[in-house]
Scaffold this motif. Structure first.
Motif, PDB file in Angstrom:
ATOM      1  N   GLY A   1      -5.144   4.525  -2.793  1.00 31.61           N
ATOM      2  CA  GLY A   1      -6.116   5.479  -3.317  1.00 31.61           C
ATOM      3  C   GLY A   1      -5.774   5.967  -4.710  1.00 31.61           C
ATOM      4  N   GLU A   2      -5.956   7.263  -4.929  1.00 30.48           N
ATOM      5  CA  GLU A   2      -5.730   7.872  -6.241  1.00 30.48           C
ATOM      6  C   GLU A   2      -4.380   8.586  -6.326  1.00 30.48           C
ATOM      7  OE1 GLU A   2      -7.734   7.463  -8.736  1.00 30.48           O
ATOM      8  OE2 GLU A   2      -9.311   6.420  -7.609  1.00 30.48           O
ATOM      9  N   ARG A   3      -3.484   8.293  -5.428  1.00 26.56           N
ATOM     10  CA  ARG A   3      -2.208   9.006  -5.413  1.00 26.56           C
ATOM     11  C   ARG A   3      -1.441   8.767  -6.715  1.00 26.56           C
ATOM     12  NH1 ARG A   3       1.527   8.073  -0.739  1.00 26.56           N
ATOM     13  NH2 ARG A   3       1.654   6.029  -1.725  1.00 26.56           N
ATOM     14  N   PRO A   4      -0.929   9.791  -7.350  1.00 29.71           N
ATOM     15  CA  PRO A   4      -0.190   9.641  -8.623  1.00 29.71           C
ATOM     16  C   PRO A   4       1.272   9.275  -8.371  1.00 29.71           C
ATOM     17  CG  PRO A   4      -0.349  11.950  -8.079  1.00 29.71           C
ATOM     18  CD  PRO A   4      -1.084  11.218  -6.977  1.00 29.71           C
TER      19      PRO A   4
ATOM     20  N   ALA B   1      -1.171 -16.370  -6.286  1.00 33.28           N
ATOM     21  CA  ALA B   1      -1.670 -15.861  -7.566  1.00 33.28           C
ATOM     22  C   ALA B   1      -2.967 -15.077  -7.376  1.00 33.28           C
ATOM     23  CB  ALA B   1      -1.880 -17.021  -8.533  1.00 33.28           C
ATOM     24  N   HIS B   2      -3.881 -15.590  -6.555  1.00 31.90           N
ATOM     25  CA  HIS B   2      -5.188 -14.917  -6.436  1.00 31.90           C
ATOM     26  C   HIS B   2      -5.052 -13.540  -5.803  1.00 31.90           C
ATOM     27  CE1 HIS B   2      -4.944 -16.783  -2.409  1.00 31.90           C
ATOM     28  NE2 HIS B   2      -5.795 -15.846  -2.021  1.00 31.90           N
ATOM     29  N   GLN B   3      -4.075 -13.363  -4.917  1.00 28.66           N
ATOM     30  CA  GLN B   3      -3.877 -12.043  -4.314  1.00 28.66           C
ATOM     31  C   GLN B   3      -3.260 -11.077  -5.319  1.00 28.66           C
ATOM     32  OE1 GLN B   3      -5.355 -11.460  -1.688  1.00 28.66           O
ATOM     33  NE2 GLN B   3      -5.059 -12.977  -0.078  1.00 28.66           N
ATOM     34  N   LEU B   4      -2.328 -11.537  -6.106  1.00 24.24           N
ATOM     35  CA  LEU B   4      -1.743 -10.700  -7.153  1.00 24.24           C
ATOM     36  C   LEU B   4      -2.798 -10.294  -8.167  1.00 24.24           C
ATOM     37  CD1 LEU B   4       1.488 -12.814  -7.437  1.00 24.24           C
ATOM     38  CD2 LEU B   4       1.495 -10.364  -6.906  1.00 24.24           C
ATOM     39  N   HIS B   5      -3.645 -11.232  -8.556  1.00 24.98           N
ATOM     40  CA  HIS B   5      -4.717 -10.915  -9.497  1.00 24.98           C
ATOM     41  C   HIS B   5      -5.714  -9.933  -8.882  1.00 24.98           C
ATOM     42  CE1 HIS B   5      -3.910 -15.012 -11.642  1.00 24.98           C
ATOM     43  NE2 HIS B   5      -3.073 -14.070 -12.023  1.00 24.98           N
ATOM     44  N   SER B   6      -5.972 -10.075  -7.583  1.00 27.35           N
ATOM     45  CA  SER B   6      -6.890  -9.170  -6.902  1.00 27.35           C
ATOM     46  C   SER B   6      -6.363  -7.738  -6.938  1.00 27.35           C
ATOM     47  CB  SER B   6      -7.085  -9.617  -5.447  1.00 27.35           C
ATOM     48  OG  SER B   6      -7.877  -8.707  -4.729  1.00 27.35           O
ATOM     49  N   VAL B   7      -5.073  -7.570  -6.665  1.00 27.69           N
ATOM     50  CA  VAL B   7      -4.493  -6.222  -6.708  1.00 27.69           C
ATOM     51  C   VAL B   7      -4.498  -5.692  -8.140  1.00 27.69           C
ATOM     52  CG1 VAL B   7      -2.397  -4.880  -6.336  1.00 27.69           C
ATOM     53  CG2 VAL B   7      -3.150  -6.520  -4.612  1.00 27.69           C
ATOM     54  N   ARG B   8      -4.194  -6.539  -9.101  1.00 31.94           N
ATOM     55  CA  ARG B   8      -4.224  -6.093 -10.501  1.00 31.94           C
ATOM     56  C   ARG B   8      -5.618  -5.601 -10.892  1.00 31.94           C
ATOM     57  NH1 ARG B   8      -2.196 -10.337 -14.819  1.00 31.94           N
ATOM     58  NH2 ARG B   8      -4.110 -11.381 -14.142  1.00 31.94           N
ATOM     59  N   ASP B   9      -6.655  -6.254 -10.378  1.00 30.98           N
ATOM     60  CA  ASP B   9      -8.022  -5.845 -10.689  1.00 30.98           C
ATOM     61  C   ASP B   9      -8.377  -4.493 -10.068  1.00 30.98           C
ATOM     62  OD1 ASP B   9      -8.383  -8.178 -12.114  1.00 30.98           O
ATOM     63  OD2 ASP B   9      -9.467  -9.216 -10.499  1.00 30.98           O
ATOM     64  N   HIS B  10      -7.824  -4.197  -8.904  1.00 24.01           N
ATOM     65  CA  HIS B  10      -8.205  -2.990  -8.171  1.00 24.01           C
ATOM     66  C   HIS B  10      -7.218  -1.841  -8.305  1.00 24.01           C
ATOM     67  CE1 HIS B  10     -10.876  -5.945  -6.258  1.00 24.01           C
ATOM     68  NE2 HIS B  10     -11.620  -4.908  -5.945  1.00 24.01           N
ATOM     69  N   LEU B  11      -5.968  -2.149  -8.655  1.00 26.12           N
ATOM     70  CA  LEU B  11      -4.953  -1.109  -8.789  1.00 26.12           C
ATOM     71  C   LEU B  11      -4.023  -1.513  -9.941  1.00 26.12           C
ATOM     72  CD1 LEU B  11      -4.760   1.425  -6.919  1.00 26.12           C
ATOM     73  CD2 LEU B  11      -2.738   0.367  -5.920  1.00 26.12           C
TER      74      LEU B  11
ATOM     75  N   GLY C   1      -6.659  -6.894  -2.953  1.00 28.85           N
ATOM     76  CA  GLY C   1      -6.882  -5.818  -3.911  1.00 28.85           C
ATOM     77  C   GLY C   1      -7.635  -4.637  -3.311  1.00 28.85           C
ATOM     78  N   PRO C   2      -8.798  -4.875  -2.682  1.00 26.08           N
ATOM     79  CA  PRO C   2      -9.518  -3.750  -2.073  1.00 26.08           C
ATOM     80  C   PRO C   2      -8.727  -3.062  -0.961  1.00 26.08           C
ATOM     81  CG  PRO C   2     -10.981  -5.630  -2.378  1.00 26.08           C
ATOM     82  CD  PRO C   2      -9.597  -6.112  -2.681  1.00 26.08           C
ATOM     83  N   VAL C   3      -7.960  -3.825  -0.185  1.00 27.01           N
ATOM     84  CA  VAL C   3      -7.153  -3.215   0.873  1.00 27.01           C
ATOM     85  C   VAL C   3      -6.082  -2.314   0.259  1.00 27.01           C
ATOM     86  CG1 VAL C   3      -5.640  -3.647   2.838  1.00 27.01           C
ATOM     87  CG2 VAL C   3      -7.560  -5.191   2.393  1.00 27.01           C
ATOM     88  N   MET C   4      -5.431  -2.836  -0.773  1.00 28.18           N
ATOM     89  CA  MET C   4      -4.390  -2.056  -1.455  1.00 28.18           C
ATOM     90  C   MET C   4      -4.989  -0.784  -2.060  1.00 28.18           C
ATOM     91  SD  MET C   4      -1.090  -2.273  -2.442  1.00 28.18           S
ATOM     92  CE  MET C   4       0.001  -1.637  -3.743  1.00 28.18           C
ATOM     93  N   ARG C   5      -6.177  -0.901  -2.599  1.00 26.46           N
ATOM     94  CA  ARG C   5      -6.844   0.253  -3.199  1.00 26.46           C
ATOM     95  C   ARG C   5      -7.148   1.317  -2.143  1.00 26.46           C
ATOM     96  NH1 ARG C   5      -7.454   2.807  -8.085  1.00 26.46           N
ATOM     97  NH2 ARG C   5      -9.171   4.272  -7.870  1.00 26.46           N
ATOM     98  N   ARG C   6      -7.649   0.892  -0.983  1.00 27.32           N
ATOM     99  CA  ARG C   6      -7.950   1.843   0.077  1.00 27.32           C
ATOM    100  C   ARG C   6      -6.670   2.477   0.612  1.00 27.32           C
ATOM    101  NH1 ARG C   6     -11.361  -2.359   1.898  1.00 27.32           N
ATOM    102  NH2 ARG C   6     -10.108  -2.688   3.778  1.00 27.32           N
ATOM    103  N   LEU C   7      -5.607   1.723   0.609  1.00 22.06           N
ATOM    104  CA  LEU C   7      -4.350   2.229   1.140  1.00 22.06           C
ATOM    105  C   LEU C   7      -3.726   3.263   0.213  1.00 22.06           C
ATOM    106  CD1 LEU C   7      -2.305   1.814   3.473  1.00 22.06           C
ATOM    107  CD2 LEU C   7      -1.224   0.043   2.076  1.00 22.06           C
TER     108      LEU C   7
END
Length: 215
Positions: free
Chosen positions: A146-149, A159-169, A138-144
């Motif tokens: 960012g705020e791009r629309p 599952a835990h990686q999918l949930h991590s990305v859902r939490d961060h992006l 999740g944090p890696v995906m968020r840094r990658l």
């Protein structure tokens, strides 16, 4: 080599982003690992969704200790170019998607094996940027991203990686992909996340997500 850990060095264009796990999503892991274990005199007896505690000696049926399991995993990653092979339709699907989106691999693997995986992916015709990291995705995906629309898609078998990305992006399209292996039958299932049956199905879901909303 800057792509090993730091996603800031992955250059993205002004278009959608597809971030994809590698093991058991792009490249088979469990099936070739089982073959590798048998060659080493061991076997995997799936009784829970983990490797430690489920790998035994073929000769004695004794359960291997965690240190021995870790050694086998690291040896397998060292030799992955001889063992791992792609899922059906993944090469043509990702290359087709790359005409409309940036494709990036995010693999949960010790970064010291990045070069081995890079060579294998390149040989298969999957020359997309590769990030190897053992931190939550999740944090890696968020840094990658960012705020791009722009639309973003994340594909993983865990599952835990999918949930991590859902939490961060949370705006990302999340796709759960996993093989039909005896081990994955025991895997936790992600909550409220679409399961992609195969790569053609994933391509349909991704193209629907990135299509212009006024089209």
């Amino acid at each position: 080599m800057t792509e090993i850990l730091d996603p800031s060095h992955v250059r993205l264009a002004d278009r959608p982003l597809v971030v994809c796990d590698v093991d058991d999503v792009v490249l088979h892991f469990v099936a070739p690992f089982q073959d590798f274990l048998r060659k080493e005199g061991h076997e995997l007896l799936p009784r829970s969704f983990r490797l430690t505690g489920n790998i035994v000696s073929i000769e004695t049926q004794a359960v291997l200790e965690q240190a021995d399991v870790q050694r086998l995993i690291e040896t397998f990653f060292e030799l992955q170019e001889n063992w791992q092979f792609p899922f059906d339709f993944v090469v043509e699907t990702l290359n087709a998607l790359s005409s409309d989106a940036d494709v990036v691999f995010l693999t949960a693997m010790p970064p010291r094996y990045w070069q081995h995986r890079r060579r294998l992916l390149d040989r298969l015709g999957l020359a997309f940027p590769l990030i190897a990291s053992e931190e939550p995705k999740g944090p890696v995906m968020r840094r990658l991203h960012g705020e791009r629309p722009l639309p973003s898609i994340f594909i993983d078998d865990m599952a835990h990686q999918l949930h991590s990305v859902r939490d961060h992006l949370p705006q990302s399209l999340l796709l759960h992909m996993m093989p039909d292996s005896p081990l994955h039958v025991l895997a936790p299932k992600p909550d409220g996340i679409v399961r992609a049956a195969d790569w053609p199905h994933a391509a349909d879901l991704i193209r629907s997500h990135i299509a212009p909303k006024d089209a």
